[in-house]
Design a protein around this motif. Sequence first.
Motif, short mmCIF file in Angstrom:
data_model
loop_
_atom_site.label_atom_id
_atom_site.label_comp_id
_atom_site.label_asym_id
_atom_site.label_seq_id
_atom_site.Cartn_x
_atom_site.Cartn_y
_atom_site.Cartn_z
N HIS A 1 -5.26 4.79 7.56
CA HIS A 1 -5.07 3.86 6.45
C HIS A 1 -5.70 2.51 6.76
CE1 HIS A 1 -2.95 2.65 2.75
NE2 HIS A 1 -2.84 1.47 3.33
N GLY B 1 -8.88 -6.25 -3.43
CA GLY B 1 -8.03 -5.39 -4.22
C GLY B 1 -7.77 -5.96 -5.60
N LYS C 1 -8.36 5.89 0.87
CA LYS C 1 -8.63 6.69 2.08
C LYS C 1 -8.04 8.08 1.87
CE LYS C 1 -10.17 4.74 5.34
NZ LYS C 1 -9.58 3.79 6.30
N SER D 1 -3.83 5.66 0.21
CA SER D 1 -4.36 6.81 0.94
C SER D 1 -3.54 8.05 0.61
CB SER D 1 -4.39 6.55 2.45
OG SER D 1 -3.11 6.27 2.95
N ASP E 1 0.81 -1.21 0.00
CA ASP E 1 0.00 0.00 0.00
C ASP E 1 0.84 1.27 0.00
OD1 ASP E 1 -1.91 -1.90 0.28
OD2 ASP E 1 -2.84 -1.07 2.07
N GLY F 1 -6.66 -0.65 -6.72
CA GLY F 1 -6.93 -1.03 -5.34
C GLY F 1 -8.40 -1.16 -5.02
N ARG G 1 -4.93 -1.18 -0.66
CA ARG G 1 -5.40 0.13 -0.23
C ARG G 1 -4.41 1.21 -0.66
NH1 ARG G 1 -8.07 -0.29 5.78
NH2 ARG G 1 -9.38 -2.09 5.36
N MET H 1 -2.59 -5.01 5.01
CA MET H 1 -3.27 -3.76 4.71
C MET H 1 -2.71 -2.55 5.45
SD MET H 1 -6.90 -4.50 6.65
CE MET H 1 -7.24 -5.92 5.64
N LEU I 1 -9.62 0.03 -2.00
CA LEU I 1 -10.05 1.07 -1.06
C LEU I 1 -9.11 2.26 -1.18
CD1 LEU I 1 -12.25 1.40 1.16
CD2 LEU I 1 -10.49 0.76 2.83
#
Length: 574
Positions: A510, A522, A505, A482, A313, A501, A480, A342, A503
Amino acid sequence: MNRHASVLTRGGEAPATAGRPTALRGARHAVREPIPTYLSYVGGKDIDAEKYVYTVTTRSILDDVFESLTLKRRLEQGRVRPEDAGDLVVGRVALADQETVEEASRAAAEAFREWSRWPQEKRMELGAVLRRRIVEGCDDMVDVLIAEGNPRALAEWQVAGLLETFSEETLSWVGELMHREFEHGGRRLLVRRRPDGVVCVNPPQNAPASSALFGITALMAGNTVVVRAPRSAPFGVMYALREFVVPALEEIGAPPGVLNVVCGRPGPMMRSWLESPYINDILYIGSTENGLTFQEECVRHGKKPVLELAGNDCVVVWRDADLDLAVEALTECFYGSGQICMVPNQVLAHPAIADELLERLSAAVAKLRPGYPDEEGVLLSPVLRSERFFTVVKDALDKGASLVHGARRLEADGSPSDTGLFLEPTVLRVDGMEKCREIEAVRRETFFPLLPVIVPEADTDEALLERFLDYVNSNPYGLRNSVWAGDEQVLGRFEREIDNGGLLKINDSHIGFLPYLPTHGGTGLTGGVFGEANYPMLRTSHLQGVSIARGIRPHQAVFGAYDAVRAARAGATD
Protein backbone atom coordinates in the motif's frame (compact mmCIF):
# COMPACT_ATOMS: atom_id res chain seq x y z
CA MET A 1 25.01 39.17 14.62
CA ASN A 2 25.98 39.62 10.99
CA ARG A 3 22.83 39.02 8.94
CA HIS A 4 24.89 37.68 6.06
CA ALA A 5 27.34 35.51 7.97
CA SER A 6 29.40 33.15 5.88
CA VAL A 7 29.16 29.44 6.69
CA LEU A 8 32.07 28.16 8.76
CA THR A 9 33.83 25.09 7.43
CA ARG A 10 36.64 24.39 9.85
CA GLY A 11 39.30 21.85 9.08
CA GLY A 12 38.87 19.07 11.64
CA GLU A 13 35.83 17.00 12.47
CA ALA A 14 33.82 17.81 15.53
CA PRO A 15 34.10 15.26 18.34
CA ALA A 16 31.90 12.22 17.83
CA THR A 17 28.92 11.99 20.15
CA ALA A 18 26.40 9.27 20.90
CA GLY A 19 23.44 11.24 19.63
CA ARG A 20 24.94 13.01 16.64
CA PRO A 21 25.24 11.06 13.36
CA THR A 22 28.48 11.06 11.43
CA ALA A 23 26.66 12.74 8.54
CA LEU A 24 26.36 15.96 10.55
CA ARG A 25 30.03 16.04 11.41
CA GLY A 26 30.79 16.01 7.69
CA ALA A 27 28.12 18.48 6.61
CA ARG A 28 29.56 21.10 4.26
CA HIS A 29 26.97 23.80 4.80
CA ALA A 30 26.53 23.67 8.57
CA VAL A 31 28.27 25.75 11.21
CA ARG A 32 29.70 22.95 13.31
CA GLU A 33 30.83 24.62 16.53
CA PRO A 34 29.68 24.30 19.23
CA ILE A 35 26.96 22.17 17.56
CA PRO A 36 25.90 21.77 13.91
CA THR A 37 23.95 24.89 12.92
CA TYR A 38 22.03 25.81 9.79
CA LEU A 39 21.21 29.43 9.08
CA SER A 40 18.42 30.78 6.90
CA TYR A 41 19.34 30.42 3.23
CA VAL A 42 18.07 33.34 1.13
CA GLY A 43 19.23 34.50 -2.28
CA GLY A 44 22.23 32.19 -2.16
CA LYS A 45 23.43 33.61 1.20
CA ASP A 46 23.27 32.51 4.82
CA ILE A 47 21.39 34.82 7.16
CA ASP A 48 21.98 34.49 10.88
CA ALA A 49 19.41 35.17 13.60
CA GLU A 50 19.10 36.11 17.23
CA LYS A 51 17.16 32.93 18.05
CA TYR A 52 17.49 29.25 17.16
CA VAL A 53 15.35 26.12 17.21
CA TYR A 54 17.13 23.15 18.79
CA THR A 55 16.65 19.47 17.95
CA VAL A 56 17.27 17.06 20.82
CA THR A 57 17.78 13.36 20.23
CA THR A 58 14.76 11.08 20.41
CA ARG A 59 16.82 8.71 22.53
CA SER A 60 17.16 11.41 25.17
CA ILE A 61 13.41 12.10 25.05
CA LEU A 62 12.63 8.42 25.57
CA ASP A 63 15.07 8.25 28.48
CA ASP A 64 13.70 11.38 30.17
CA VAL A 65 11.12 13.42 28.30
CA PHE A 66 10.92 16.15 30.93
CA GLU A 67 14.67 16.71 31.13
CA SER A 68 15.10 16.70 27.34
CA LEU A 69 12.26 19.11 26.55
CA THR A 70 13.32 21.37 29.43
CA LEU A 71 16.84 21.49 27.98
CA LYS A 72 15.42 22.31 24.54
CA ARG A 73 13.31 25.14 25.96
CA ARG A 74 16.19 26.60 27.97
CA LEU A 75 18.51 26.49 24.97
CA GLU A 76 15.94 28.34 22.87
CA GLN A 77 15.48 30.89 25.63
CA GLY A 78 19.24 31.44 25.88
CA ARG A 79 19.37 30.18 29.46
CA VAL A 80 21.78 27.34 28.56
CA ARG A 81 24.86 27.78 26.40
CA PRO A 82 25.04 25.46 23.36
CA GLU A 83 28.50 24.25 24.37
CA ASP A 84 27.02 23.03 27.67
CA ALA A 85 24.28 20.95 26.04
CA GLY A 86 26.43 17.84 25.67
CA ASP A 87 25.39 15.06 23.33
CA LEU A 88 21.65 15.47 23.84
CA VAL A 89 21.38 17.96 20.97
CA VAL A 90 21.50 16.95 17.31
CA GLY A 91 21.79 20.52 16.04
CA ARG A 92 20.04 23.84 15.68
CA VAL A 93 18.45 26.01 13.00
CA ALA A 94 18.23 29.79 12.87
CA LEU A 95 14.72 31.11 13.52
CA ALA A 96 13.97 33.58 10.73
CA ASP A 97 12.47 36.96 11.57
CA GLN A 98 9.81 38.64 9.45
CA GLU A 99 12.36 40.60 7.44
CA THR A 100 14.14 37.38 6.44
CA VAL A 101 10.87 35.69 5.50
CA GLU A 102 9.95 38.59 3.22
CA GLU A 103 13.45 38.71 1.79
CA ALA A 104 13.16 35.03 0.82
CA SER A 105 10.02 35.77 -1.23
CA ARG A 106 11.71 38.72 -2.97
CA ALA A 107 14.83 36.70 -3.73
CA ALA A 108 12.75 33.93 -5.30
CA ALA A 109 10.84 36.42 -7.44
CA GLU A 110 14.06 38.03 -8.62
CA ALA A 111 15.55 34.66 -9.57
CA PHE A 112 12.44 33.50 -11.43
CA ARG A 113 13.01 35.64 -14.51
CA GLU A 114 16.38 34.07 -15.28
CA TRP A 115 15.59 30.54 -14.11
CA SER A 116 12.35 30.30 -16.10
CA ARG A 117 14.28 31.21 -19.26
CA TRP A 118 16.49 28.16 -18.96
CA PRO A 119 15.61 25.45 -21.50
CA GLN A 120 13.46 22.70 -20.01
CA GLU A 121 16.08 20.03 -20.69
CA LYS A 122 18.70 22.07 -18.85
CA ARG A 123 16.48 22.47 -15.78
CA MET A 124 15.71 18.76 -15.85
CA GLU A 125 19.41 18.07 -15.27
CA LEU A 126 18.75 19.05 -11.67
CA GLY A 127 16.76 15.87 -11.12
CA ALA A 128 19.53 13.60 -12.40
CA VAL A 129 22.20 15.40 -10.37
CA LEU A 130 20.06 15.35 -7.26
CA ARG A 131 19.32 11.64 -7.62
CA ARG A 132 23.03 10.92 -7.91
CA ARG A 133 23.70 12.88 -4.75
CA ILE A 134 20.88 11.12 -2.88
CA VAL A 135 22.25 7.75 -3.98
CA GLU A 136 25.71 8.72 -2.74
CA GLY A 137 24.40 10.14 0.54
CA CYS A 138 21.35 7.98 1.26
CA ASP A 139 22.92 6.36 4.35
CA ASP A 140 23.76 9.77 5.78
CA MET A 141 20.22 10.95 5.07
CA VAL A 142 18.82 7.95 6.94
CA ASP A 143 21.10 8.69 9.90
CA VAL A 144 19.84 12.28 10.09
CA LEU A 145 16.19 11.20 9.90
CA ILE A 146 16.83 8.67 12.67
CA ALA A 147 18.50 11.35 14.81
CA GLU A 148 15.40 13.51 14.35
CA GLY A 149 13.16 10.68 15.59
CA ASN A 150 12.23 8.46 12.64
CA PRO A 151 12.58 4.70 13.20
CA ARG A 152 15.05 3.20 10.76
CA ALA A 153 12.36 1.46 8.70
CA LEU A 154 10.44 4.71 8.32
CA ALA A 155 13.59 6.65 7.41
CA GLU A 156 14.59 4.10 4.79
CA TRP A 157 11.05 4.10 3.36
CA GLN A 158 11.19 7.88 2.92
CA VAL A 159 14.54 7.70 1.13
CA ALA A 160 13.20 4.91 -1.11
CA GLY A 161 10.35 7.22 -2.09
CA LEU A 162 12.79 10.00 -2.98
CA LEU A 163 14.77 7.67 -5.21
CA GLU A 164 11.59 6.90 -7.17
CA THR A 165 10.55 10.57 -7.26
CA PHE A 166 13.88 11.43 -8.88
CA SER A 167 14.16 8.24 -10.95
CA GLU A 168 15.05 8.56 -14.61
CA GLU A 169 11.72 6.96 -15.55
CA THR A 170 9.58 9.37 -13.53
CA LEU A 171 11.48 12.49 -14.56
CA SER A 172 11.51 11.58 -18.25
CA TRP A 173 7.77 10.85 -18.26
CA VAL A 174 6.83 14.05 -16.44
CA GLY A 175 9.23 15.94 -18.70
CA GLU A 176 7.36 14.64 -21.74
CA LEU A 177 4.12 16.03 -20.35
CA MET A 178 5.72 19.45 -20.02
CA HIS A 179 6.23 19.91 -23.78
CA ARG A 180 4.68 18.29 -26.89
CA GLU A 181 5.00 19.37 -30.53
CA PHE A 182 2.88 18.60 -33.61
CA GLU A 183 2.94 19.48 -37.32
CA HIS A 184 -0.42 20.37 -38.85
CA GLY A 185 -1.41 22.23 -42.03
CA GLY A 186 1.84 24.11 -42.44
CA ARG A 187 2.02 25.01 -38.77
CA ARG A 188 4.18 23.96 -35.89
CA LEU A 189 1.90 23.51 -32.87
CA LEU A 190 3.15 23.38 -29.30
CA VAL A 191 1.29 22.29 -26.18
CA ARG A 192 3.46 23.12 -23.23
CA ARG A 193 3.34 23.84 -19.53
CA ARG A 194 4.73 27.11 -18.24
CA PRO A 195 5.89 27.70 -14.65
CA ASP A 196 3.53 29.54 -12.33
CA GLY A 197 6.28 31.58 -10.63
CA VAL A 198 7.28 31.47 -6.98
CA VAL A 199 6.15 28.32 -5.17
CA CYS A 200 6.13 28.13 -1.37
CA VAL A 201 6.40 24.72 0.30
CA ASN A 202 5.03 24.03 3.78
CA PRO A 203 6.17 20.52 4.84
CA PRO A 204 4.34 18.61 7.58
CA GLN A 205 5.68 17.77 11.01
CA ASN A 206 5.66 14.00 10.49
CA ALA A 207 7.91 13.69 7.40
CA PRO A 208 9.27 17.19 6.77
CA ALA A 209 12.60 16.43 5.08
CA SER A 210 11.29 14.04 2.43
CA SER A 211 8.24 16.26 1.86
CA ALA A 212 10.51 19.27 1.30
CA LEU A 213 12.48 17.33 -1.30
CA PHE A 214 9.20 16.29 -2.93
CA GLY A 215 8.15 19.94 -3.09
CA ILE A 216 11.34 21.21 -4.68
CA THR A 217 10.62 19.19 -7.84
CA ALA A 218 8.63 22.30 -8.79
CA LEU A 219 12.04 23.81 -9.61
CA MET A 220 12.34 21.64 -12.70
CA ALA A 221 9.20 23.21 -14.15
CA GLY A 222 10.93 26.59 -14.02
CA ASN A 223 9.49 27.81 -10.73
CA THR A 224 11.58 29.20 -7.90
CA VAL A 225 10.91 27.89 -4.41
CA VAL A 226 10.70 29.03 -0.80
CA VAL A 227 10.60 26.26 1.83
CA ARG A 228 9.51 26.65 5.43
CA ALA A 229 11.38 24.30 7.76
CA PRO A 230 8.79 23.51 10.47
CA ARG A 231 9.77 24.57 13.96
CA SER A 232 8.91 21.14 15.35
CA ALA A 233 11.43 19.34 13.11
CA PRO A 234 13.55 21.80 11.11
CA PHE A 235 16.93 20.13 11.14
CA GLY A 236 16.29 17.32 8.65
CA VAL A 237 14.76 19.80 6.19
CA MET A 238 17.80 22.04 6.39
CA TYR A 239 20.16 19.10 6.09
CA ALA A 240 18.37 17.68 3.03
CA LEU A 241 18.15 21.00 1.20
CA ARG A 242 21.58 22.36 2.13
CA GLU A 243 23.56 19.16 1.67
CA PHE A 244 21.75 17.76 -1.38
CA VAL A 245 19.73 20.37 -3.28
CA VAL A 246 21.95 23.45 -2.93
CA PRO A 247 25.08 21.60 -4.15
CA ALA A 248 23.05 20.16 -7.05
CA LEU A 249 21.89 23.65 -8.04
CA GLU A 250 25.46 24.91 -7.80
CA GLU A 251 26.65 22.03 -9.98
CA ILE A 252 24.31 22.94 -12.84
CA GLY A 253 24.99 26.67 -12.43
CA ALA A 254 21.53 27.77 -11.27
CA PRO A 255 21.20 31.46 -10.32
CA PRO A 256 21.11 32.42 -6.62
CA GLY A 257 17.62 32.72 -5.17
CA VAL A 258 16.19 29.74 -7.03
CA LEU A 259 15.88 27.96 -3.66
CA ASN A 260 15.33 29.71 -0.32
CA VAL A 261 14.89 27.99 3.05
CA VAL A 262 13.74 29.58 6.30
CA CYS A 263 12.52 28.24 9.64
CA GLY A 264 9.63 30.02 11.28
CA ARG A 265 6.25 29.83 12.93
CA PRO A 266 3.57 28.59 10.52
CA GLY A 267 0.90 31.25 11.17
CA PRO A 268 2.94 34.39 10.48
CA MET A 269 4.82 32.82 7.58
CA MET A 270 1.69 31.55 5.84
CA ARG A 271 0.09 34.96 6.28
CA SER A 272 3.16 36.57 4.77
CA TRP A 273 2.97 34.24 1.78
CA LEU A 274 -0.71 34.95 1.25
CA GLU A 275 -0.19 38.71 1.32
CA SER A 276 3.05 38.76 -0.65
CA PRO A 277 2.87 40.12 -4.23
CA TYR A 278 5.74 37.78 -5.14
CA ILE A 279 4.08 34.43 -4.34
CA ASN A 280 2.08 32.42 -6.89
CA ASP A 281 1.52 28.91 -5.51
CA ILE A 282 1.57 27.41 -2.03
CA LEU A 283 2.09 23.67 -1.47
CA TYR A 284 0.41 23.02 1.86
CA ILE A 285 0.80 19.71 3.69
CA GLY A 286 -1.21 19.35 6.88
CA SER A 287 -4.58 18.51 8.41
CA THR A 288 -7.79 18.55 6.41
CA GLU A 289 -9.51 21.13 8.59
CA ASN A 290 -6.66 23.63 8.42
CA GLY A 291 -5.92 22.85 4.78
CA LEU A 292 -9.43 23.48 3.47
CA THR A 293 -9.60 26.76 5.35
CA PHE A 294 -6.22 27.69 3.94
CA GLN A 295 -7.44 26.77 0.44
CA GLU A 296 -10.18 29.39 0.74
CA GLU A 297 -7.62 31.96 1.87
CA CYS A 298 -5.40 31.16 -1.12
CA VAL A 299 -8.23 31.64 -3.59
CA ARG A 300 -9.24 34.87 -1.88
CA HIS A 301 -5.68 36.18 -2.27
CA GLY A 302 -5.25 34.97 -5.85
CA LYS A 303 -2.81 32.14 -5.00
CA LYS A 304 -2.95 28.60 -6.33
CA PRO A 305 -3.31 26.09 -3.46
CA VAL A 306 -1.71 22.67 -3.92
CA LEU A 307 -2.95 20.59 -1.00
CA GLU A 308 -1.66 17.38 0.59
CA LEU A 309 -4.02 16.75 3.50
CA ALA A 310 -5.26 13.78 5.51
CA GLY A 311 -5.76 10.27 4.15
CA ASN A 312 -8.23 7.62 5.24
CA ASP A 313 -7.06 4.89 2.92
CA CYS A 314 -9.09 1.74 2.38
CA VAL A 315 -7.77 -1.77 1.72
CA VAL A 316 -10.11 -4.43 0.33
CA VAL A 317 -9.31 -8.08 1.08
CA TRP A 318 -11.43 -10.39 -1.11
CA ARG A 319 -12.30 -14.00 -0.39
CA ASP A 320 -9.49 -15.46 -2.56
CA ALA A 321 -6.73 -13.05 -1.52
CA ASP A 322 -3.26 -14.27 -0.58
CA LEU A 323 -3.70 -13.66 3.14
CA ASP A 324 -0.01 -13.86 4.00
CA LEU A 325 0.78 -11.03 1.61
CA ALA A 326 -2.35 -9.08 2.49
CA VAL A 327 -1.48 -9.17 6.21
CA GLU A 328 2.07 -8.04 5.44
CA ALA A 329 0.63 -5.05 3.58
CA LEU A 330 -1.87 -4.28 6.36
CA THR A 331 0.92 -4.03 8.95
CA GLU A 332 2.13 -1.02 6.97
CA CYS A 333 -0.61 0.81 8.89
CA PHE A 334 1.76 0.95 11.86
CA TYR A 335 4.79 2.59 10.23
CA GLY A 336 5.64 5.54 12.44
CA SER A 337 2.72 4.53 14.70
CA GLY A 338 0.25 5.41 11.95
CA GLN A 339 1.33 9.06 11.94
CA ILE A 340 1.61 9.10 8.14
CA CYS A 341 -1.22 10.06 5.80
CA MET A 342 -0.65 7.33 3.19
CA VAL A 343 -0.78 4.18 5.34
CA PRO A 344 -3.80 1.84 5.43
CA ASN A 345 -6.51 3.27 7.69
CA GLN A 346 -9.39 0.84 7.27
CA VAL A 347 -9.98 -2.63 5.85
CA LEU A 348 -12.97 -4.16 4.08
CA ALA A 349 -12.74 -7.92 4.61
CA HIS A 350 -14.85 -10.48 2.76
CA PRO A 351 -16.88 -12.30 5.45
CA ALA A 352 -15.68 -15.69 4.18
CA ILE A 353 -12.09 -14.96 5.25
CA ALA A 354 -12.57 -12.31 7.93
CA ASP A 355 -11.94 -14.58 10.92
CA GLU A 356 -8.75 -16.03 9.46
CA LEU A 357 -7.54 -12.62 8.33
CA LEU A 358 -8.03 -11.15 11.81
CA GLU A 359 -6.29 -14.09 13.45
CA ARG A 360 -3.25 -13.72 11.18
CA LEU A 361 -3.26 -9.93 11.49
CA SER A 362 -3.37 -10.10 15.28
CA ALA A 363 -0.38 -12.44 15.34
CA ALA A 364 1.60 -10.21 12.98
CA VAL A 365 0.79 -7.04 14.88
CA ALA A 366 1.87 -8.62 18.17
CA LYS A 367 5.42 -8.83 16.78
CA LEU A 368 5.67 -5.09 16.09
CA ARG A 369 7.62 -3.30 18.75
CA PRO A 370 8.62 0.15 19.99
CA GLY A 371 12.14 1.19 20.88
CA TYR A 372 14.88 3.66 20.16
CA PRO A 373 14.75 4.81 16.51
CA ASP A 374 18.29 3.65 15.75
CA GLU A 375 17.56 0.05 16.77
CA GLU A 376 16.97 -2.53 14.05
CA GLY A 377 13.43 -3.83 13.79
CA VAL A 378 11.75 -0.86 15.47
CA LEU A 379 8.68 0.31 13.54
CA LEU A 380 6.77 2.42 16.06
CA SER A 381 7.32 6.09 16.89
CA PRO A 382 6.40 7.87 20.12
CA VAL A 383 2.95 9.47 20.21
CA LEU A 384 3.19 12.55 22.39
CA ARG A 385 -0.52 13.45 22.37
CA SER A 386 -2.14 10.09 22.93
CA GLU A 387 -5.22 10.95 25.03
CA ARG A 388 -7.42 11.26 21.95
CA PHE A 389 -6.40 7.74 20.85
CA PHE A 390 -8.21 6.21 23.80
CA THR A 391 -11.24 8.43 23.17
CA VAL A 392 -11.41 7.13 19.59
CA VAL A 393 -11.06 3.51 20.71
CA LYS A 394 -13.80 3.95 23.33
CA ASP A 395 -16.09 5.49 20.71
CA ALA A 396 -15.63 2.41 18.53
CA LEU A 397 -16.24 -0.05 21.37
CA ASP A 398 -19.29 1.88 22.55
CA LYS A 399 -20.73 1.62 19.03
CA GLY A 400 -20.33 -2.14 18.76
CA ALA A 401 -16.76 -2.71 17.58
CA SER A 402 -14.66 -5.35 19.34
CA LEU A 403 -11.02 -5.13 20.33
CA VAL A 404 -8.86 -7.71 18.56
CA HIS A 405 -5.47 -6.51 19.75
CA GLY A 406 -3.75 -3.59 21.46
CA ALA A 407 -5.04 -0.34 22.98
CA ARG A 408 -2.37 0.08 25.67
CA ARG A 409 0.45 2.51 26.33
CA LEU A 410 3.92 1.00 26.07
CA GLU A 411 7.39 1.85 27.26
CA ALA A 412 10.34 1.78 24.88
CA ASP A 413 11.07 -1.81 25.90
CA GLY A 414 7.54 -2.89 24.96
CA SER A 415 6.20 -3.28 28.47
CA PRO A 416 2.70 -1.92 29.22
CA SER A 417 2.67 1.32 31.16
CA ASP A 418 0.28 4.07 32.17
CA THR A 419 2.82 6.71 31.14
CA GLY A 420 4.58 5.17 28.12
CA LEU A 421 5.22 7.33 25.07
CA PHE A 422 4.27 4.56 22.63
CA LEU A 423 0.86 3.17 21.72
CA GLU A 424 0.37 -0.53 21.19
CA PRO A 425 -0.65 -1.35 17.59
CA THR A 426 -4.42 -1.76 17.77
CA VAL A 427 -6.84 -3.75 15.61
CA LEU A 428 -10.62 -3.41 15.86
CA ARG A 429 -13.33 -5.58 14.33
CA VAL A 430 -16.41 -3.74 13.05
CA ASP A 431 -19.31 -6.00 12.05
CA GLY A 432 -21.61 -4.59 9.39
CA MET A 433 -21.12 -1.94 6.73
CA GLU A 434 -24.40 -0.10 7.06
CA LYS A 435 -23.45 2.04 10.06
CA CYS A 436 -19.70 1.57 10.18
CA ARG A 437 -19.01 5.20 9.27
CA GLU A 438 -20.76 6.29 12.43
CA ILE A 439 -17.58 5.09 14.17
CA GLU A 440 -14.99 7.84 14.27
CA ALA A 441 -12.07 5.44 13.66
CA VAL A 442 -13.70 4.50 10.35
CA ARG A 443 -15.11 7.89 9.34
CA ARG A 444 -11.96 9.95 9.89
CA GLU A 445 -8.20 9.69 9.63
CA THR A 446 -7.06 9.03 13.20
CA PHE A 447 -3.26 9.40 12.80
CA PHE A 448 -2.73 6.65 15.38
CA PRO A 449 -1.60 3.00 15.23
CA LEU A 450 -5.23 1.95 14.85
CA LEU A 451 -6.72 -0.25 12.13
CA PRO A 452 -10.47 -1.05 12.01
CA VAL A 453 -11.39 -4.15 9.99
CA ILE A 454 -14.93 -3.92 8.65
CA VAL A 455 -16.73 -7.24 8.09
CA PRO A 456 -19.95 -6.86 6.09
CA GLU A 457 -23.04 -8.99 6.52
CA ALA A 458 -22.99 -12.24 4.52
CA ASP A 459 -24.34 -11.88 0.98
CA THR A 460 -23.67 -13.08 -2.54
CA ASP A 461 -20.29 -12.22 -4.00
CA GLU A 462 -21.98 -10.15 -6.69
CA ALA A 463 -23.80 -8.04 -4.12
CA LEU A 464 -20.72 -7.73 -1.90
CA LEU A 465 -18.60 -6.59 -4.83
CA GLU A 466 -21.07 -3.81 -5.66
CA ARG A 467 -21.14 -2.70 -2.03
CA PHE A 468 -17.35 -2.75 -1.76
CA LEU A 469 -16.95 -0.64 -4.91
CA ASP A 470 -19.57 1.85 -3.73
CA TYR A 471 -17.96 2.06 -0.30
CA VAL A 472 -14.48 2.83 -1.61
CA ASN A 473 -15.73 5.38 -4.12
CA SER A 474 -17.87 7.12 -1.50
CA ASN A 475 -14.94 7.67 0.87
CA PRO A 476 -14.86 11.48 1.34
CA TYR A 477 -11.07 11.23 1.48
CA GLY A 478 -9.09 10.11 -1.53
CA LEU A 479 -5.37 9.46 -1.16
CA ARG A 480 -4.67 5.78 -1.85
CA ASN A 481 -6.76 2.62 -2.13
CA SER A 482 -5.67 -0.97 -2.55
CA VAL A 483 -7.25 -4.37 -3.14
CA TRP A 484 -6.12 -7.95 -2.57
CA ALA A 485 -7.85 -10.60 -4.66
CA GLY A 486 -7.14 -13.44 -7.08
CA ASP A 487 -10.23 -13.37 -9.31
CA GLU A 488 -9.33 -11.45 -12.46
CA GLN A 489 -12.92 -10.32 -12.96
CA VAL A 490 -13.01 -8.84 -9.45
CA LEU A 491 -9.67 -7.14 -9.98
CA GLY A 492 -10.86 -5.83 -13.34
CA ARG A 493 -13.91 -4.25 -11.74
CA PHE A 494 -11.75 -2.44 -9.18
CA GLU A 495 -9.28 -1.33 -11.84
CA ARG A 496 -12.03 0.09 -14.08
CA GLU A 497 -14.42 1.52 -11.51
CA ILE A 498 -12.43 2.94 -8.60
CA ASP A 499 -12.11 6.65 -9.41
CA ASN A 500 -11.54 7.95 -5.90
CA GLY A 501 -8.01 8.86 -4.89
CA GLY A 502 -4.67 9.55 -6.46
CA LEU A 503 -3.34 5.99 -6.48
CA LEU A 504 -4.78 2.48 -6.68
CA LYS A 505 -2.62 -0.51 -5.71
CA ILE A 506 -3.65 -4.05 -6.71
CA ASN A 507 -2.00 -6.98 -4.90
CA ASP A 508 0.84 -4.68 -3.95
CA SER A 509 2.32 -2.81 -1.02
CA HIS A 510 0.00 0.00 0.00
CA ILE A 511 2.80 2.45 0.86
CA GLY A 512 5.47 1.32 -1.61
CA PHE A 513 6.71 3.77 -4.25
CA LEU A 514 7.03 3.07 -7.97
CA PRO A 515 8.47 4.95 -10.95
CA TYR A 516 6.03 6.84 -13.19
CA LEU A 517 3.27 6.71 -10.54
CA PRO A 518 2.66 9.61 -8.16
CA THR A 519 3.97 9.41 -4.62
CA HIS A 520 1.39 11.93 -3.36
CA GLY A 521 -1.91 13.49 -4.30
CA GLY A 522 -5.57 12.69 -4.03
CA THR A 523 -9.14 13.87 -4.16
CA GLY A 524 -11.80 15.12 -1.77
CA LEU A 525 -10.69 15.84 1.79
CA THR A 526 -7.18 14.78 0.82
CA GLY A 527 -6.54 17.14 -2.07
CA GLY A 528 -9.23 19.81 -1.86
CA VAL A 529 -11.36 20.95 -4.75
CA PHE A 530 -8.36 20.92 -7.09
CA GLY A 531 -7.16 17.52 -5.89
CA GLU A 532 -5.58 14.93 -8.15
CA ALA A 533 -2.41 12.86 -8.40
CA ASN A 534 0.38 15.21 -7.42
CA TYR A 535 3.40 15.68 -9.63
CA PRO A 536 4.63 19.10 -8.43
CA MET A 537 6.14 19.91 -11.84
CA LEU A 538 2.65 19.65 -13.32
CA ARG A 539 0.65 21.05 -10.41
CA THR A 540 2.79 24.23 -10.24
CA SER A 541 2.63 24.96 -13.96
CA HIS A 542 -0.13 25.79 -16.45
CA LEU A 543 -0.95 24.72 -20.00
CA GLN A 544 -0.24 26.99 -22.92
CA GLY A 545 -0.83 26.41 -26.61
CA VAL A 546 1.44 27.90 -29.32
CA SER A 547 0.94 28.00 -33.10
CA ILE A 548 3.89 28.87 -35.37
CA ALA A 549 2.62 29.33 -38.94
CA ARG A 550 4.59 29.40 -42.19
CA GLY A 551 2.96 31.27 -45.10
CA ILE A 552 -0.60 30.93 -43.80
CA ARG A 553 -3.06 33.68 -44.73
CA PRO A 554 -5.10 34.98 -41.78
CA HIS A 555 -8.37 34.37 -43.66
CA GLN A 556 -7.36 30.74 -44.13
CA ALA A 557 -6.60 30.45 -40.42
CA VAL A 558 -10.03 31.81 -39.51
CA PHE A 559 -12.18 29.80 -41.91
CA GLY A 560 -9.91 26.95 -42.95
CA ALA A 561 -11.69 24.11 -41.14
CA TYR A 562 -15.15 25.23 -42.30
CA ASP A 563 -13.95 25.75 -45.89
CA ALA A 564 -12.50 22.24 -45.88
CA VAL A 565 -15.82 20.77 -44.73
CA ARG A 566 -17.76 22.65 -47.43
CA ALA A 567 -15.28 21.57 -50.08
CA ALA A 568 -15.60 17.95 -48.96
CA ARG A 569 -19.38 18.15 -49.11
CA ALA A 570 -19.30 19.69 -52.58
CA GLY A 571 -17.03 16.93 -53.78
CA ALA A 572 -19.32 14.29 -52.36
CA THR A 573 -22.32 15.87 -54.12
CA ASP A 574 -20.53 15.96 -57.46
